[in-house]
Scaffold this motif. Structure first.
Motif, PDB file in Angstrom:
ATOM      1  N   UNK A 136       2.617 -36.187 -27.170  1.00 22.03           N
ATOM      2  CA  UNK A 136       2.958 -37.157 -28.206  1.00 22.03           C
ATOM      3  C   UNK A 136       1.717 -37.895 -28.696  1.00 22.03           C
ATOM      4  N   UNK A 137       0.858 -38.292 -27.760  1.00 21.06           N
ATOM      5  CA  UNK A 137      -0.374 -38.966 -28.156  1.00 21.06           C
ATOM      6  C   UNK A 137      -1.279 -38.037 -28.969  1.00 21.06           C
ATOM      7  N   UNK A 138      -1.327 -36.750 -28.582  1.00 25.10           N
ATOM      8  CA  UNK A 138      -2.152 -35.787 -29.316  1.00 25.10           C
ATOM      9  C   UNK A 138      -1.615 -35.590 -30.728  1.00 25.10           C
ATOM     10  N   UNK A 139      -0.286 -35.428 -30.839  1.00 25.86           N
ATOM     11  CA  UNK A 139       0.305 -35.244 -32.163  1.00 25.86           C
ATOM     12  C   UNK A 139       0.152 -36.493 -33.012  1.00 25.86           C
ATOM     13  N   UNK A 140       0.259 -37.646 -32.392  1.00 26.06           N
ATOM     14  CA  UNK A 140       0.091 -38.892 -33.135  1.00 26.06           C
ATOM     15  C   UNK A 140      -1.328 -39.018 -33.672  1.00 26.06           C
ATOM     16  N   UNK A 141      -2.320 -38.627 -32.865  1.00 31.23           N
ATOM     17  CA  UNK A 141      -3.708 -38.677 -33.313  1.00 31.23           C
ATOM     18  C   UNK A 141      -3.948 -37.686 -34.446  1.00 31.23           C
ATOM     19  N   UNK A 142      -3.392 -36.472 -34.307  1.00 28.06           N
ATOM     20  CA  UNK A 142      -3.545 -35.473 -35.375  1.00 28.06           C
ATOM     21  C   UNK A 142      -2.895 -35.952 -36.658  1.00 28.06           C
ATOM     22  N   UNK A 143      -1.695 -36.541 -36.528  1.00 34.48           N
ATOM     23  CA  UNK A 143      -0.995 -37.048 -37.710  1.00 34.48           C
ATOM     24  C   UNK A 143      -1.784 -38.160 -38.388  1.00 34.48           C
ATOM     25  N   UNK A 144      -2.390 -39.038 -37.602  1.00 33.61           N
ATOM     26  CA  UNK A 144      -3.184 -40.125 -38.161  1.00 33.61           C
ATOM     27  C   UNK A 144      -4.414 -39.581 -38.883  1.00 33.61           C
ATOM     28  N   UNK A 145      -5.050 -38.581 -38.301  1.00 34.66           N
ATOM     29  CA  UNK A 145      -6.220 -37.985 -38.943  1.00 34.66           C
ATOM     30  C   UNK A 145      -5.833 -37.285 -40.241  1.00 34.66           C
ATOM     31  N   UNK A 146      -4.675 -36.620 -40.253  1.00 38.16           N
ATOM     32  CA  UNK A 146      -4.220 -35.979 -41.482  1.00 38.16           C
ATOM     33  C   UNK A 146      -3.924 -37.012 -42.556  1.00 38.16           C
ATOM     34  N   UNK A 147      -3.310 -38.133 -42.170  1.00 33.28           N
ATOM     35  CA  UNK A 147      -3.046 -39.203 -43.134  1.00 33.28           C
ATOM     36  C   UNK A 147      -4.343 -39.785 -43.682  1.00 33.28           C
ATOM     37  N   UNK A 148      -5.314 -39.988 -42.807  1.00 35.11           N
ATOM     38  CA  UNK A 148      -6.612 -40.501 -43.267  1.00 35.11           C
ATOM     39  C   UNK A 148      -7.273 -39.518 -44.217  1.00 35.11           C
ATOM     40  N   UNK A 149      -7.166 -38.220 -43.900  1.00 33.50           N
ATOM     41  CA  UNK A 149      -7.754 -37.206 -44.768  1.00 33.50           C
ATOM     42  C   UNK A 149      -7.080 -37.197 -46.138  1.00 33.50           C
ATOM     43  N   UNK A 150      -5.753 -37.312 -46.159  1.00 36.00           N
ATOM     44  CA  UNK A 150      -5.023 -37.332 -47.432  1.00 36.00           C
ATOM     45  C   UNK A 150      -5.382 -38.567 -48.246  1.00 36.00           C
ATOM     46  N   UNK A 151      -5.557 -39.697 -47.569  1.00 36.14           N
ATOM     47  CA  UNK A 151      -5.866 -40.931 -48.294  1.00 36.14           C
ATOM     48  C   UNK A 151      -7.276 -40.932 -48.866  1.00 36.14           C
ATOM     49  N   UNK A 152      -8.159 -40.118 -48.291  1.00 35.13           N
ATOM     50  CA  UNK A 152      -9.518 -40.027 -48.831  1.00 35.13           C
ATOM     51  C   UNK A 152      -9.532 -39.231 -50.138  1.00 35.13           C
ATOM     52  N   UNK A 153      -8.604 -38.291 -50.279  1.00 34.96           N
ATOM     53  CA  UNK A 153      -8.550 -37.458 -51.487  1.00 34.96           C
ATOM     54  C   UNK A 153      -8.246 -38.338 -52.695  1.00 34.96           C
ATOM     55  N   UNK A 154      -9.059 -38.270 -53.761  1.00 40.60           N
ATOM     56  CA  UNK A 154      -8.844 -39.152 -54.917  1.00 40.60           C
ATOM     57  C   UNK A 154      -7.691 -38.734 -55.802  1.00 40.60           C
ATOM     58  N   UNK A 155      -7.185 -37.500 -55.637  1.00 36.24           N
ATOM     59  CA  UNK A 155      -6.085 -37.014 -56.466  1.00 36.24           C
ATOM     60  C   UNK A 155      -4.759 -37.160 -55.731  1.00 36.24           C
ATOM     61  N   UNK A 156      -3.659 -37.346 -56.467  1.00 35.66           N
ATOM     62  CA  UNK A 156      -2.340 -37.528 -55.830  1.00 35.66           C
ATOM     63  C   UNK A 156      -1.872 -36.263 -55.115  1.00 35.66           C
TER      64      UNK A 156
END
Length: 504
Positions: A136-156
């Motif tokens: 669960x902790x591993x998946x939570x970390x991966x999910x957070x990194x994916x969210x951070x990566x998506x938020x860095x993208x300037x396009x919707x």
């Protein structure tokens, strides 16, 4: 460890049986004495003795019972403590022969076996919980990194389910499509925004596994945004696409800057063609008249040739300015920088522009600093930039006006000002003044021009020499153009005495 605790409890049970046996033996001995006819005094003495012994035995029995109970309580307490600890090993209780031969043995062993079974299940469950927690902790970390990566993208970027509800989206989508944050769009159905609904309609019209289409958005403020939309069906866990789920990823690429670039390119080509058309038309017209023999005398022929030369020079300047701008923007302009006094450049520009100023009765004055102000520049390019500013000032200043060129040192910056008492311009015109081919509409009849001089000057000052150019102007009062350049360091500036500068 648990075996030792059980053995101690077994010893306490054996001692309890011994005490009970001795007590029963004492009662058996006392009973005949009380029944026989012994003297009363002796009987009382014996009775007291027996009672004393019995009392001692009872006290010892109570103590043994307390010790036995305490032993069981400690044994069970140790076992419970072991159950609460992590990483405990499975234990097997061994019942002593003394307890095993009684009814207590079977019950005690049954309890121990049940506890051991619970212990095994608890240990296995705890290991599963620990493994699940790590995952669960591993998946939570991966999910957070994916969210951070998506938020860095300037396009919707959006993930939409089959019912048209947003499962997830990045910050660019929230901002550009006016969607609430992802925490409030998960299965709430509160997505009744015009932009998002319009996007869904476009997606439905362009249904397909891998659809690509363009989407034009007109805002209420009149601004137009162009998007390239890509849709992809989301695969299931086994890699197969399922039409039943209908989940779809939507990617939006903002093409507005590209459209603006294309528009400016088209405007540039149109303006360049227009500026070239006028001198070419004049050259062709006067050439045809010469060929047709319309110039019957030398004076007329000289006039035609002079006009052709003037228009040819105008066309040449236009082509040279276009080439210089193109070279600077492409970064292939050949630049030969050297340390030189800014006053020398200003003095040379003043000499070259004196004739044009005198034709209109304009006073051209140089107010140069008495200090030596070295700059590290390409002399020819910087001279051209200053001439462009002075030429514009002369063009748009009425007769008998004034044009003043100044130089001064401000901290470590060398400042050049070209001030005129001309017609000035509005704030809206000042915003576009340095654009290629832009000319103030109200001033087009005052003087000819291509609209490239100031654009080229800005490139020379800022892109080639790292300076800054700005303008301040008021309608019917005049304008002040300011060039700010870094002062040359001691390593690049030659050591020489300041020269005297004459006023033009």
């Amino acid at each position: 460890m648990f075996d030792r605790l059980v053995q101690r409890s077994s010893k306490h049970m054996a001692r309890l049986e011994l005490v009970i046996a001795v007590s029963l033996l004492g009662l058996t001995c006392v009973s005949p004495l009380l029944a026989t006819g012994i003297p009363e005094g002796s009987r009382h003495l014996v009775t007291i003795g027996v009672l004393a012994v019995q009392t001692l035995l009872v006290l010892r029995l109570v103590r043994r019972l307390e010790q036995t109970t305490k032993g069981f309580r400690e044994s069970l307490g140790k076992l419970v403590t072991q159950l609460r600890k992590s990483g405990i090993e499975t234990t097997t209780a061994t019942v002593s022969p003394e307890i095993a031969t009684t009814d207590w043995g079977d019950k005690y062993k049954a309890v121990c076996d049940e506890i051991n079974k619970i212990l095994l299940e608890f240990t296995h469950l705890k290991q599963q919980c620990a493994t699940a927690e790590v995952r669960s902790q591993r998946y939570s970390l991966i999910n957070q990194r994916l969210n951070d990566l998506m938020n860095v993208v300037p396009d919707p970027i959006l993930l939409v389910d089959g019912s048209g509800q947003i499962v997830s989206c990045n910050r660019a989508a929230q901002h550009q499509l006016k969607i609430r944050d992802s925490s409030s769009v998960d299965n709430t159905g509160d997505q009744d925004t015009s932009l998002f609904n319009e996007l869904l309609e476009q997606v439905k019209k362009n249904r397909g596994a891998n659809a690509v289409f363009d989407w034009r958005v007109n805002s209420s403020s009149g601004q137009t945004t162009y998007y390239r939309v890509l849709t992809r069906e989301v695969s299931s866990d086994n890699g197969n696409r399922s039409d039943a789920s209908g989940d779809r990823a939507i990617f939006l690429q903002d093409l507005t800057p590209l459209h603006e670039l294309r528009k400016r390119h088209a405007e540039f080509v149109s303006a360049a063609s227009h500026e070239m058309k006028a001198p070419l038309a004049a050259i062709r017209a006067y050439t045809e008249m010469l060929l047709d023999g319309d110039a019957t005398d030398d004076e007329t022929r000289e006039q035609f040739l002079s006009t052709i030369e003037t228009q040819s020079q105008r066309l040449q300047r236009l082509v040279e300015n276009l080439l210089n701008i193109a070279r600077i923007e492409a970064g292939i302009m050949k630049v030969h920088k050297q340390a030189i006094s800014v006053n020398e450049i200003l003095q040379e520009a003043g000499r070259l522009m004196t004739a044009a100023a005198n034709e209109k009765g304009i006073t051209l004055a140089l107010e140069l600093s008495p200090l030596y102000l070295p700059i590290h520049v390409d002399r020819d390019l910087m001279l051209q930039a200053v001439i462009n500013l002075i030429s514009n000032a002369v063009k748009y200043t009425p007769q008998n006006g004034n044009v003043t060129v100044r130089s001064q040192l401000q901290d470590s910056t060398i400042v050049v000002e070209v001030e005129d008492t001309g017609v000035g311009m509005s704030p809206a015109d000042m915003e576009r003044l340095f654009e290629k081919f832009y000319r103030v509409e109200a001033h087009k009849q005052m003087a000819p021009g291509t609209g490239l001089g100031l654009a080229l000057t800005k490139h020379i000052v800022e892109d080639v020499h790292g300076g800054k150019i700005s303008v301040q102007s008021k309608v019917n009062e005049g304008s002040v153009f300011t060039i700010a350049l870094p002062r040359a360091s001691a390593k690049t500036a030659p050591v020489r005495m300041p020269t005297e500068f004459a006023e033009v």
